[in-house]
Design a protein around this motif. Structure first.
Motif, PDB file in Angstrom:
ATOM      1  N   ALA A  33       0.936  -1.085   0.007  1.00 55.74           N
ATOM      2  CA  ALA A  33      -0.050   0.114  -0.118  1.00 55.74           C
ATOM      3  C   ALA A  33       0.708   1.198   0.028  1.00 55.74           C
ATOM      4  O   ALA A  33       1.928   1.380   0.752  1.00 55.74           O
ATOM      5  N   TYR A  37      -4.369   1.651   4.452  1.00 56.82           N
ATOM      6  CA  TYR A  37      -5.585   1.279   5.316  1.00 56.82           C
ATOM      7  C   TYR A  37      -5.210   0.787   6.576  1.00 56.82           C
ATOM      8  O   TYR A  37      -4.603  -0.293   6.831  1.00 56.82           O
ATOM      9  N   SER A 172      -6.704  -6.086   3.046  1.00 53.73           N
ATOM     10  CA  SER A 172      -5.704  -5.649   1.780  1.00 53.73           C
ATOM     11  C   SER A 172      -5.577  -6.507   0.909  1.00 53.73           C
ATOM     12  O   SER A 172      -5.138  -6.244  -0.626  1.00 53.73           O
ATOM     13  N   ARG A 175      -6.838  -5.951  -2.912  1.00 53.13           N
ATOM     14  CA  ARG A 175      -6.299  -5.292  -4.062  1.00 53.13           C
ATOM     15  C   ARG A 175      -5.242  -6.142  -4.763  1.00 53.13           C
ATOM     16  O   ARG A 175      -4.660  -5.721  -5.754  1.00 53.13           O
ATOM     17  N   SER A 228      -2.321  -7.682  12.423  1.00 49.06           N
ATOM     18  CA  SER A 228      -3.146  -6.568  11.767  1.00 49.06           C
ATOM     19  C   SER A 228      -4.597  -6.130  12.450  1.00 49.06           C
ATOM     20  O   SER A 228      -4.988  -5.093  12.562  1.00 49.06           O
ATOM     21  N   HIS A 232      -5.817  -2.591  13.681  1.00 51.34           N
ATOM     22  CA  HIS A 232      -6.824  -1.897  13.126  1.00 51.34           C
ATOM     23  C   HIS A 232      -7.806  -1.710  14.430  1.00 51.34           C
ATOM     24  O   HIS A 232      -8.410  -0.577  14.372  1.00 51.34           O
ATOM     25  N   ASP A 319       5.517  -1.541   5.771  1.00 46.62           N
ATOM     26  CA  ASP A 319       4.498  -2.161   6.098  1.00 46.62           C
ATOM     27  C   ASP A 319       4.334  -2.201   7.584  1.00 46.62           C
ATOM     28  O   ASP A 319       5.082  -1.438   8.221  1.00 46.62           O
TER      29      ASP A 319
HETATM   30  O1  PMV Z   1      -5.224  -6.713   5.326  1.00 44.91           O
HETATM   31  P1  PMV Z   1      -4.830  -6.263   6.677  1.00 44.91           P
HETATM   32  O2  PMV Z   1      -5.910  -6.570   7.687  1.00 44.91           O
HETATM   33  O3  PMV Z   1      -3.637  -7.471   6.942  1.00 44.91           O
HETATM   34  O4  PMV Z   1      -4.256  -4.881   6.936  1.00 44.91           O
HETATM   35  C1  PMV Z   1      -3.133  -4.244   6.144  1.00 44.91           C
HETATM   36  C2  PMV Z   1      -2.645  -3.117   6.568  1.00 44.91           C
HETATM   37  C3  PMV Z   1      -1.315  -2.646   5.995  1.00 44.91           C
HETATM   38  O5  PMV Z   1      -0.649  -3.626   5.388  1.00 44.91           O
HETATM   39  C4  PMV Z   1      -0.498  -2.150   7.074  1.00 44.91           C
HETATM   40  C5  PMV Z   1      -1.669  -1.638   4.931  1.00 44.91           C
HETATM   41  C6  PMV Z   1      -2.337  -1.863   3.775  1.00 44.91           C
HETATM   42  O6  PMV Z   1      -3.132  -0.990   3.297  1.00 44.91           O
HETATM   43  O7  PMV Z   1      -2.089  -2.900   3.306  1.00 44.91           O
END
Ligand code: PMV
Length: 364
Positions: A33, A37, A172, A175, A228, A232, A319
């Protein structure tokens, strides 16, 4: 996105007249990213829009063999192998995930699954495998739906559903299915953007980003100390949260212009600011987390000094961990290679995963 999928049930008639078994396989990459996020609500929905580079070399290959259960039951039946080793902990996670998406794929409870997965990047290399792993799995489920119900025949709809389902597995991950860059989360300036699934960011993307490099410099390969999900969650009580979500959306507007015109300075500044903001948010959460290591800061200082001296457009991102993502355009690859080997590698564990922007997921 249609979430009432009650038609996706194998009828007795269908079962009597068709062999209900098969195998599907997908490769799906990890992503990095640029606008992060961090903070979610509801069923894995993002508090702000994010956008990422789709990676190339760092990917997961997953195959799913499925067949009709010998005895009907409501249980989810999954057997999971990672690099040919049965992994009960991952298996339990997949059972939980499948259980949570019965509404999207009601046929899940009629089948049993043998899942084999491999990662192209070493375990504990600092690359989160949830984005590539969950998206590869979601793509396989969509392929099974397509094979059994002759649905999702439109490629764009197929990928949109795969992105939606990936999101439910790991935010994430949604994406990862698209080439080059993908955004996720509603944003006034991104047509068709949604909190539910990612959108490919293609038409306005300057060529320079399509071959961008991302060398992942491993400063520490030990497990990160905050998941994560927990991270969050900490945003819910973070006093700076609302300002952060506004900031992310404003930075997105600036970044979109830089992506369009190929303004590397703005791209690089936002990338670095976002990485540091993510870590600053963790440092001011309760409890607070410090995920950078001394080596991370030394490398950041080296990158900034080298850029100031040479004017080479090389930038960093992070990250949710200590490892550095070294970002630069392809036409500076030779120069950056010298810098990386001589000045940065001595500050790492000796590991580096040299990656570039890639073409997204593909069926195997
Ligand atoms: O997808 P998750 O819940 O593992 O969160 C990812 C969060 C970050 O990698 C830090 C930022 C992102 O947007 O990928």
């Amino acid at each position: 996105m249609q979430t009432n999928n009650s038609n996706l049930i194998l009828t007795t008639d269908f079962i009597q007249n068709n062999p209900v078994s098969g195998k599907v396989a997908w490769q799906s990459p990890s992503n990095l990213a640029i606008i992060k996020y961090w903070g979610k609500y509801g069923r894995q929905l993002p508090k702000n829009a994010s956008i990422s580079l789709t990676l190339d070399q760092a990917h997961t290959d997953t195959s799913v063999s499925y067949k009709l259960k010998s005895l009907p039951s409501e249980d989810i039946i999954v057997r999971f192998w990672f690099h040919d080793l049965r992994k009960p902990d991952f298996e339990a996670r997949i059972v939980k995930f499948f259980d949570s998406i019965r509404d999207m794929f009601p046929f899940i409870a009629q089948l049993e699954f043998d899942i084999h997965s491999t990662n192209s990047f070493p375990h504990s290399s600092g690359i989160a495998s949830s984005a590539s792993g969950m998206s590869a799995l979601a793509l396989c489920l969509c392929s099974i739906e397509k094979a059994l119900f002759d649905s999702l025949t439109d490629d764009a709809i197929f990928l949109q559903k795969a992105s939606y389902v990936s999101r439910l597995g790991s935010g994430s991950a949604c994406r990862s299915v698209y080439p080059y860059m993908a955004s996720w989360g509603s944003h006034v300036e991104i047509d068709g953007s949604s909190d539910d699934y990612a959108t490919p960011y293609l038409e306005d993307l300057n060529e320079v980003y399509k071959s961008f490099h991302d060398d992942i410099l491993i400063v520490s390969a030990t497990e990160k100390s905050v998941s994560s999900t927990a991270g969050h969650g900490l945003m819910n009580d973070n006093p700076y949260a609302e300002a952060r979500y506004r900031q992310a959306n404003n930075r997105m507007t600036l970044l979109l212009e830089a992506l369009k015109i190929g303004d590397l300075e703005v791209f690089g500044k936002i990338s670095e600011d976002e990485a540091l903001t993510l870590h600053a948010l963790m440092m001011c959460s309760d409890p607070s987390y410090m995920l950078v290591e001394p080596g991370t800061i030394q490398i950041i200082n080296e990158i900034r000094a080298y850029r100031a001296d040479t004017k080479v457009p090389v930038y960093f991102s992070l990250d949710a961990g200590p490892n550095i993502h070294l970002l630069y355009p392809h036409n500076y690859a030779a120069q950056v290679e010298d810098f990386r080997i001589n000045q940065l590698m001595p500050l790492t564990t000796g590991q580096c995963i040299q990656d570039t922007v890639g073409l997204g997921s593909k069926p195997l």
